[in-house]
Design an enzyme around this catalytic site. Structure first.
Site, mmCIF file in Angstrom:
data_model
loop_
_atom_site.group_PDB
_atom_site.id
_atom_site.type_symbol
_atom_site.label_atom_id
_atom_site.label_comp_id
_atom_site.label_asym_id
_atom_site.label_seq_id
_atom_site.Cartn_x
_atom_site.Cartn_y
_atom_site.Cartn_z
ATOM 1 N N LYS A 79 -36.752 18.461 -11.418
ATOM 2 C CA LYS A 79 -36.811 19.704 -12.188
ATOM 3 C C LYS A 79 -37.818 19.622 -13.344
ATOM 4 C CE LYS A 79 -32.079 21.084 -11.063
ATOM 5 N NZ LYS A 79 -30.759 21.435 -11.628
ATOM 6 N N ARG A 136 -29.614 11.116 -13.454
ATOM 7 C CA ARG A 136 -29.225 12.057 -14.512
ATOM 8 C C ARG A 136 -28.820 11.339 -15.795
ATOM 9 N NH1 ARG A 136 -26.440 15.878 -10.167
ATOM 10 N NH2 ARG A 136 -28.194 17.297 -9.773
ATOM 11 N N PHE A 144 -24.339 31.540 -15.328
ATOM 12 C CA PHE A 144 -25.497 30.705 -15.655
ATOM 13 C C PHE A 144 -26.737 31.018 -14.820
ATOM 14 C CE2 PHE A 144 -22.949 28.358 -12.521
ATOM 15 C CZ PHE A 144 -23.903 28.111 -11.534
ATOM 16 N N HIS A 181 -32.252 18.219 -8.546
ATOM 17 C CA HIS A 181 -31.345 18.925 -7.637
ATOM 18 C C HIS A 181 -31.240 18.104 -6.367
ATOM 19 C CE1 HIS A 181 -29.696 22.070 -5.009
ATOM 20 N NE2 HIS A 181 -30.568 21.613 -4.118
ATOM 21 N N ASN A 205 -30.850 19.016 -16.082
ATOM 22 C CA ASN A 205 -30.248 17.794 -15.557
ATOM 23 C C ASN A 205 -31.141 17.007 -14.602
ATOM 24 O OD1 ASN A 205 -30.024 19.388 -13.291
ATOM 25 N ND2 ASN A 205 -27.823 19.115 -13.033
ATOM 26 N N ARG A 252 -27.224 11.959 -3.563
ATOM 27 C CA ARG A 252 -26.314 12.446 -4.602
ATOM 28 C C ARG A 252 -25.758 11.286 -5.439
ATOM 29 N NH1 ARG A 252 -25.390 17.606 -4.729
ATOM 30 N NH2 ARG A 252 -23.342 17.483 -5.708
ATOM 31 N N THR A 280 -23.416 16.059 -12.043
ATOM 32 C CA THR A 280 -24.239 17.194 -12.475
ATOM 33 C C THR A 280 -24.426 17.194 -13.985
ATOM 34 O OG1 THR A 280 -23.456 18.470 -10.581
ATOM 35 C CG2 THR A 280 -24.428 19.707 -12.405
#
Length: 141
Positions: free
Chosen positions: A11, A104, A59, A117, A114, A87, A93
């Site tokens: 991100k 993260r 959000f 994705h 964060n 993951r 998250t």
């Protein structure tokens, strides 16, 4: 051996920190192969479409604004159990809940920013990969 593919997006917050290489190194050390990648600036339409499942969530608008705030690095990762493996590398998250040493925990600022994705299921991974990549853009390794 059954290979899975998953979609990964680094991100804008992590791209701005110049940690794409650090994150790619973690993918590769975990046995995830990068079979497609794009560095791009998402349009509002692309971000809204990708996150359409969250359209009615409070959000949603903030998420879209964040995702168009700077460039992203989008990649398709492949391995056995790619979705779960990716993951696990990402961590929770909310980076405050993420285990030490996860992406993260190490690179994210907040639940909103964060760092990355990751697809949450094999089924969603197929949909998400197809959203950003044509089959001809994915190279078998």
């Amino acid at each position: 051996m059954v290979l899975e593919r998953t979609l990964s997006i680094i991100k804008p917050d992590a791209v701005a920190k110049n940690v794409i290489g650090d994150i790619y190194s973690r993918f590769e050390k975990a046995g995830l192969k990068i079979v497609a990648a794009k560095y791009k600036q998402l349009s509002r339409r692309e971000a809204e479409g990708f996150y359409a499942v969250h359209r009615d969530r409070p959000f949603f608008n903030a998420l879209v604004e964040f995702m168009i705030s700077g460039p992203v690095m989008i990649q398709v990762l492949e391995s056995e159990n790619a979705v779960a493996r990716h993951r696990e590398l990402l961590g929770a998250t909310n980076p405050k809940d993420a285990a030490p040493g996860t992406i993260r925990a190490d690179f994210a600022e907040s639940i909103e920013a964060n760092a990355a994705h990751g697809s949450d299921s094999v089924e969603n991974a197929a949909i998400e990969v197809a959203y950003f990549f044509a089959a001809t853009e994915i190279i078998l390794r």
